[in-house]
Design a protein around this motif. Sequence first.
Motif, mmCIF file in Angstrom:
data_model
loop_
_atom_site.group_PDB
_atom_site.id
_atom_site.type_symbol
_atom_site.label_atom_id
_atom_site.label_comp_id
_atom_site.label_asym_id
_atom_site.label_seq_id
_atom_site.Cartn_x
_atom_site.Cartn_y
_atom_site.Cartn_z
ATOM 1 N N ALA A 174 0.836 -1.205 0.000
ATOM 2 C CA ALA A 174 0.000 0.000 0.000
ATOM 3 C C ALA A 174 0.870 1.254 0.000
ATOM 4 N N HIS A 175 1.922 1.230 0.793
ATOM 5 C CA HIS A 175 2.840 2.376 0.844
ATOM 6 C C HIS A 175 3.520 2.593 -0.513
ATOM 7 N N ALA A 176 3.972 1.512 -1.127
ATOM 8 C CA ALA A 176 4.617 1.616 -2.441
ATOM 9 C C ALA A 176 3.637 2.140 -3.491
ATOM 10 N N LEU A 177 2.392 1.670 -3.443
ATOM 11 C CA LEU A 177 1.393 2.145 -4.394
ATOM 12 C C LEU A 177 1.110 3.626 -4.188
ATOM 13 N N HIS A 178 1.045 4.074 -2.942
ATOM 14 C CA HIS A 178 0.832 5.506 -2.681
ATOM 15 C C HIS A 178 1.993 6.343 -3.217
ATOM 16 N N ILE A 179 3.209 5.858 -3.050
ATOM 17 C CA ILE A 179 4.366 6.581 -3.588
ATOM 18 C C ILE A 179 4.257 6.655 -5.112
ATOM 19 N N LEU A 180 3.924 5.530 -5.751
ATOM 20 C CA LEU A 180 3.768 5.522 -7.201
ATOM 21 C C LEU A 180 2.686 6.508 -7.637
ATOM 22 N N LEU A 181 1.557 6.520 -6.937
ATOM 23 C CA LEU A 181 0.476 7.444 -7.293
ATOM 24 C C LEU A 181 0.925 8.899 -7.160
ATOM 25 N N TYR A 182 1.642 9.220 -6.098
ATOM 26 C CA TYR A 182 2.143 10.592 -5.948
ATOM 27 C C TYR A 182 3.101 10.956 -7.080
ATOM 28 N N ILE A 183 3.984 10.045 -7.428
ATOM 29 C CA ILE A 183 4.916 10.306 -8.536
ATOM 30 C C ILE A 183 4.133 10.570 -9.815
ATOM 31 N N LEU A 184 3.138 9.738 -10.084
ATOM 32 C CA LEU A 184 2.352 9.890 -11.311
ATOM 33 C C LEU A 184 1.501 11.158 -11.309
ATOM 34 N N ILE A 185 0.993 11.536 -10.142
ATOM 35 C CA ILE A 185 0.174 12.749 -10.055
ATOM 36 C C ILE A 185 1.003 13.973 -10.448
ATOM 37 N N PHE A 186 2.295 13.894 -10.255
ATOM 38 C CA PHE A 186 3.192 14.976 -10.694
ATOM 39 C C PHE A 186 3.682 14.736 -12.119
ATOM 40 N N ALA A 187 4.095 13.507 -12.404
ATOM 41 C CA ALA A 187 4.742 13.219 -13.688
ATOM 42 C C ALA A 187 3.809 13.352 -14.888
ATOM 43 N N VAL A 188 2.541 12.976 -14.725
ATOM 44 C CA VAL A 188 1.617 13.038 -15.861
ATOM 45 C C VAL A 188 1.414 14.480 -16.327
ATOM 46 N N PRO A 189 1.033 15.422 -15.445
ATOM 47 C CA PRO A 189 0.866 16.790 -15.950
ATOM 48 C C PRO A 189 2.176 17.440 -16.404
ATOM 49 N N ILE A 190 3.270 17.119 -15.750
ATOM 50 C CA ILE A 190 4.554 17.703 -16.163
ATOM 51 C C ILE A 190 4.938 17.188 -17.549
ATOM 52 N N SER A 191 4.714 15.896 -17.803
ATOM 53 C CA SER A 191 5.037 15.361 -19.132
ATOM 54 C C SER A 191 4.134 15.982 -20.198
ATOM 55 N N GLY A 192 2.868 16.221 -19.862
ATOM 56 C CA GLY A 192 1.968 16.883 -20.803
ATOM 57 C C GLY A 192 2.375 18.313 -21.079
ATOM 58 N N TYR A 193 2.829 18.991 -20.040
ATOM 59 C CA TYR A 193 3.304 20.372 -20.163
ATOM 60 C C TYR A 193 4.503 20.440 -21.114
ATOM 61 N N ILE A 242 8.533 11.745 -28.465
ATOM 62 C CA ILE A 242 9.012 11.058 -27.263
ATOM 63 C C ILE A 242 8.174 11.492 -26.063
ATOM 64 N N LEU A 243 7.928 12.793 -25.947
ATOM 65 C CA LEU A 243 7.133 13.298 -24.830
ATOM 66 C C LEU A 243 5.664 12.902 -24.954
ATOM 67 N N LYS A 244 5.182 12.818 -26.183
ATOM 68 C CA LYS A 244 3.810 12.356 -26.401
ATOM 69 C C LYS A 244 3.667 10.914 -25.912
ATOM 70 N N LEU A 245 4.602 10.057 -26.289
ATOM 71 C CA LEU A 245 4.581 8.663 -25.849
ATOM 72 C C LEU A 245 4.748 8.568 -24.331
ATOM 73 N N LEU A 246 5.632 9.379 -23.769
ATOM 74 C CA LEU A 246 5.831 9.375 -22.324
ATOM 75 C C LEU A 246 4.542 9.766 -21.606
ATOM 76 N N ILE A 304 -0.110 3.911 -17.035
ATOM 77 C CA ILE A 304 0.373 3.407 -15.744
ATOM 78 C C ILE A 304 -0.508 3.959 -14.625
ATOM 79 N N MET A 305 -0.870 5.243 -14.730
ATOM 80 C CA MET A 305 -1.761 5.854 -13.730
ATOM 81 C C MET A 305 -3.109 5.131 -13.711
ATOM 82 N N LEU A 306 -3.652 4.823 -14.888
ATOM 83 C CA LEU A 306 -4.921 4.106 -14.956
ATOM 84 C C LEU A 306 -4.815 2.770 -14.215
#
Length: 174
Positions: free
Chosen positions: A84-103, A134-138, A145-147
Amino acid sequence: MQRYTTPAIVLHWLVAILIVATFALGLTMVDIPGLTPTKLKYFSWHKWLGVTVLGLACLRLIWRKTQGAPPYPDSMQPWQQRAAHALHILLYILIFAVPISGYFYSLAAGVPVSYLGIIPLPVLIAPNPDLKPILKLLHYTLNMIMLGAVSVHVLAALKHHFINRDGVLKRMLP
């Protein structure tokens, strides 16, 4: 059973709803053929939602770091707590990484981002046709992964609520 604080609960559900909306809008907009006014409007809304998610994620992370989280119930096995802790860390990373990659994808495509059409965000990279795919694919990959991670998170919460009946889900319900 200890509960999350009210601000943590509000931020959790607000970010969750916005992520679902942003994801659904992203899927809808890319299926619109051509470059129509509707598609452009959806792209703008998608970006605005992404920037909002990023801002709320910052608040959420600050709140989490300063206020902590309630402990897991004693009935949870140590391996489940670690998972559960690892999944929460992954979710936090993705909550930042997804919008930053889109930006960065938008910037590489030569499309500056402005929040709500009013506040221009800084242009951190120049348009780059080599970096754009590359950024589009990322961005797409991180979304998938977030889904998956969100699906596991929801299923685990439902398992704890309906099968284990240990109150884990109730800690985060309003």
